[in-house]
Design an enzyme around this catalytic site. Structure first.
Site, PDB file in Angstrom:
ATOM      1  N   HIS A 110       5.899 -53.802  -1.764  1.00  0.00           N
ATOM      2  CA  HIS A 110       6.227 -52.801  -0.745  1.00  0.00           C
ATOM      3  C   HIS A 110       5.587 -53.111   0.607  1.00  0.00           C
ATOM      4  CE1 HIS A 110       7.200 -49.682  -4.119  1.00  0.00           C
ATOM      5  NE2 HIS A 110       8.191 -50.532  -3.914  1.00  0.00           N
ATOM      6  N   CYS A 121      11.767 -60.104  17.234  1.00  0.00           N
ATOM      7  CA  CYS A 121      11.799 -61.530  16.914  1.00  0.00           C
ATOM      8  C   CYS A 121      11.452 -61.843  15.466  1.00  0.00           C
ATOM      9  CB  CYS A 121      10.870 -62.306  17.850  1.00  0.00           C
ATOM     10  SG  CYS A 121       9.094 -62.021  17.547  1.00  0.00           S
ATOM     11  N   SER A 179       3.747 -44.190 -11.124  1.00  0.00           N
ATOM     12  CA  SER A 179       4.446 -42.931 -11.387  1.00  0.00           C
ATOM     13  C   SER A 179       5.653 -43.122 -12.290  1.00  0.00           C
ATOM     14  CB  SER A 179       4.906 -42.304 -10.070  1.00  0.00           C
ATOM     15  OG  SER A 179       5.909 -43.103  -9.465  1.00  0.00           O
ATOM     16  N   ASN A 203      -2.616 -44.883 -17.339  1.00  0.00           N
ATOM     17  CA  ASN A 203      -2.367 -43.864 -16.328  1.00  0.00           C
ATOM     18  C   ASN A 203      -3.276 -42.666 -16.530  1.00  0.00           C
ATOM     19  OD1 ASN A 203      -0.371 -44.645 -14.414  1.00  0.00           O
ATOM     20  ND2 ASN A 203       1.235 -44.410 -15.960  1.00  0.00           N
ATOM     21  N   GLU A 205      -2.134 -39.645 -16.112  1.00  0.00           N
ATOM     22  CA  GLU A 205      -1.219 -38.773 -16.858  1.00  0.00           C
ATOM     23  C   GLU A 205       0.060 -39.531 -17.124  1.00  0.00           C
ATOM     24  OE1 GLU A 205       0.592 -36.357 -13.031  1.00  0.00           O
ATOM     25  OE2 GLU A 205      -1.135 -35.542 -14.100  1.00  0.00           O
TER      26      GLU A 205
END
Length: 237
Positions: A110, A121, A179, A203, A205
Site C-alpha cells: 500500500h 513527472c 482485518s 490477531n 480479535e
C-alpha cells in the site's frame, strides 16, 4: 519443516506502537471521510486538507517506536536466511517500523508514508517532512503535484506480481494484525489454501476472513508473534 514463511502484516502489528488502526471505534475512518482523504478525487478537490491529514500521520509514524512483534519478525528474517530459508514480509502498513527494527526486505503493497511522488513527472523520493501544495518536485521543480506515495482507494496496490510469486513458494502463510476486510490482501489466505500451504492468523480479535485460516491465535501481537517465531525457529534447530 518450515523453510519459507510468507508473513502478511496489517495495522494491528503497529497498534501497540501507538499507531491506531482504521477500524477502531475512534479510528481515522470513524472520524474522517476516506473519500475526501484517501482517493485521487479527494486530493484533486482539496489537496490542502489531504496534505494536512497525511502530514499528521507522517509525524505520528516518525514519533512511534517498533514493538516486540516487529523485532520478532526481523529476527525471523535473519535466522531463516542463515539456515537456508526465507521470510517474505508483505505489509499493508505504510509506516516504516519493520525497517527500523531491522527487517531488510519489506514489501509495502500500500505504499510508504515516508515517500512522496510527483504526479507531474512520476519521480518518487524519500520524504520525512511535511508536504504542501507549494512543495516543489525535487526533479522537475513543479509545485502542486507532490503527494504521499501511498495507495489510495481506487488505486492498484504495488508489487502484486512479486507477492503472488512469493506466496506460491511459501511453506507457511501467517497473517498478523490484519482485518481481513481489504482486498487483495484479504484474499491471500485463500490463495495459500489453494496451494496447500498451512495458514495461521495472529490477531487481537478474529478477522473478517477468520474462517479461511486453519488456525487462529488471539492476543497482543507483542506476545503472539514472538511465540510464533520461537516455534518456527525451534523446528530448525
Amino acid at each position: 519443516m518450515t523453510r519459507n514463511v510468507f508473513a502478511l502484516t496489517g495495522a494491528g502489528i503497529s497498534a501497540e506502537s501507538g499507531l491506531g488502526t482504521f477500524r477502531d471505534t475512534d479510528g481515522a475512518w470513524a472520524r474522517f471521510d476516506p473519500m475526501r482523504l484517501a482517493t485521487p478525487e479527494g486530493f484533486a478537490a482539496d489537496p490542502v486538507l489531504v496534505h494536512e491529514f497525511y502530514n499528521h500521520r507522517r509525524r505520528d509514524a516518525l514519533a512511534a517506536a517498533p514493538n516486540p512483534a516487529h523485532a520478532a519478525l526481523a529476527r525471523l528474517e535473519t535466522e531463516l536466511a542463515e539456515r537456508g530459508g526465507r521470510l517474505f514480509l508483505c505489509t499493508q502498513n505504510i509506516d516504516d517500523l519493520h525497517e527500523r527494527e531491522g527487517s531488510r526486505h519489506v514489501v509495502h503493497m500500500h505504499g510508504e508514508l515516508l515517500r512522496a511522488r510527483c504526479t507531474a513527472c512520476g519521480t518518487e523520493a524519500v520524504w520525512h517532512d511535511d508536504l504542501t501544495v507549494e512543495t516543489p518536485c525535487p526533479h522537475c521543480g513543479r509545485s502542486g503535484g507532490m503527494r504521499p506515495d501511498v495507495v489510495w482507494f481506487g488505486e492498484m496496490p504495488k508489487h502484486l506480481d512479486t507477492i503472488d510469486e512469493a506466496l506460491a513458494e511459501a511453506d507457511l502463510f501467517v497473517a498478523v494484525g490484519t482485518s481481513g476486510a481489504v482486498y487483495p490482501a484479504a484474499g491471500y489466505v485463500a490463495q495459500a489454501r489453494a496451494f496447500g500451504i498451512p495458514t495461521l492468523a495472529l490477531n487481537l480479535e478474529a478477522a473478517d476472513n477468520a474462517g479461511m485460516f486453519e488456525a487462529t491465535r488471539l492476543g497482543r501481537a507483542s506476545e503472539t508473534v514472538p511465540a510464533f517465531v520461537e516455534e518456527v525457529l525451534g523446528e530448525r534447530r
